[in-house]
Design a protein around this motif. Structure first.
Motif, PDB file in Angstrom:
ATOM      1  N   ALA A   1      83.896  53.221  60.890  1.00  0.00           N
ATOM      2  CA  ALA A   1      84.625  54.467  61.169  1.00  0.00           C
ATOM      3  C   ALA A   1      83.742  55.688  60.913  1.00  0.00           C
TER       4      ALA A   1
ATOM      5  N   PRO B   1      89.421  55.382  59.548  1.00  0.00           N
ATOM      6  CA  PRO B   1      89.421  53.917  59.493  1.00  0.00           C
ATOM      7  C   PRO B   1      90.568  53.280  60.290  1.00  0.00           C
TER       8      PRO B   1
ATOM      9  N   ASN C   1      84.973  48.066  58.170  1.00  0.00           N
ATOM     10  CA  ASN C   1      85.717  49.006  58.998  1.00  0.00           C
ATOM     11  C   ASN C   1      85.490  50.431  58.517  1.00  0.00           C
ATOM     12  N   GLN C   2      85.405  50.620  57.198  1.00  0.00           N
ATOM     13  CA  GLN C   2      85.167  51.951  56.633  1.00  0.00           C
ATOM     14  C   GLN C   2      83.837  52.514  57.128  1.00  0.00           C
TER      15      GLN C   2
END
Length: 157
Positions: A24, A31, A20-21
């Motif tokens: 993003a 995030p 997810n980091q």
């Protein structure tokens, strides 16, 4: 869907294992916002699932065939059982209802010409709704892509 959603989807199509980091960062959002957007895309059905893509020849599925099927009758009572039977067969990778000479086109993968022959003899030839079967064996893959061309969909808006 906006441009950020498209960036998220393109990144996930290229690498479904992105954290997810990292996702993003690629999308240019936080995030937390990225997680919410991915969740919304999953819940709306835009993202229908995640899978590992395998090289079929490395798992000994060396034959790829395209099968054109014509049904004897075009009524729901005969198409529904046929479609259900097709859904149950793991060799059938894709099945499309089509216009033109065939009613359905299947993409089938098997280990060999012998296993393909068994698939035809033991399964397809036993389905009473079928009136005609034509097969084409793929000699080699020129292009096999799984990523949808999302930029084209956005251009038409």
């Amino acid at each position: 869907m906006d441009r950020t959603d498209i960036r998220i989807l393109q990144a996930l199509q290229a690498d479904g294992r992105l954290s997810n980091q990292r996702l993003a960062e690629v999308a240019g959002i936080s995030p937390a916002a990225c997680w919410r957007r991915v969740r919304a895309l999953e819940e709306s059905g835009v993202i229908s699932g995640y899978a590992a893509l395998l090289d079929r020849t490395r798992v000994k599925l060396n034959l790829c065939a395209f099968i054109h099927i014509t049904l004897a009758r075009h009524v729901r009572e005969s198409t529904a059982p046929f479609e259900e039977a097709i859904r149950q067969r793991p060799e059938v990778m894709e099945c499309f209802v089509t216009t033109g000479d065939a009613d359905f086109i299947l993409r089938v993968v098997t280990q060999s010409i012998e296993s393909f022959d068994r698939f035809l003899e033991e399964f397809l030839f036993s389905i009473p709704q079928i009136s005609q079967i034509k097969s084409n064996i793929a000699l080699r893959e020129v292009k096999l892509d799984t990523a949808l061309p999302l930029d084209q969909g956005m251009a038409e808006r």
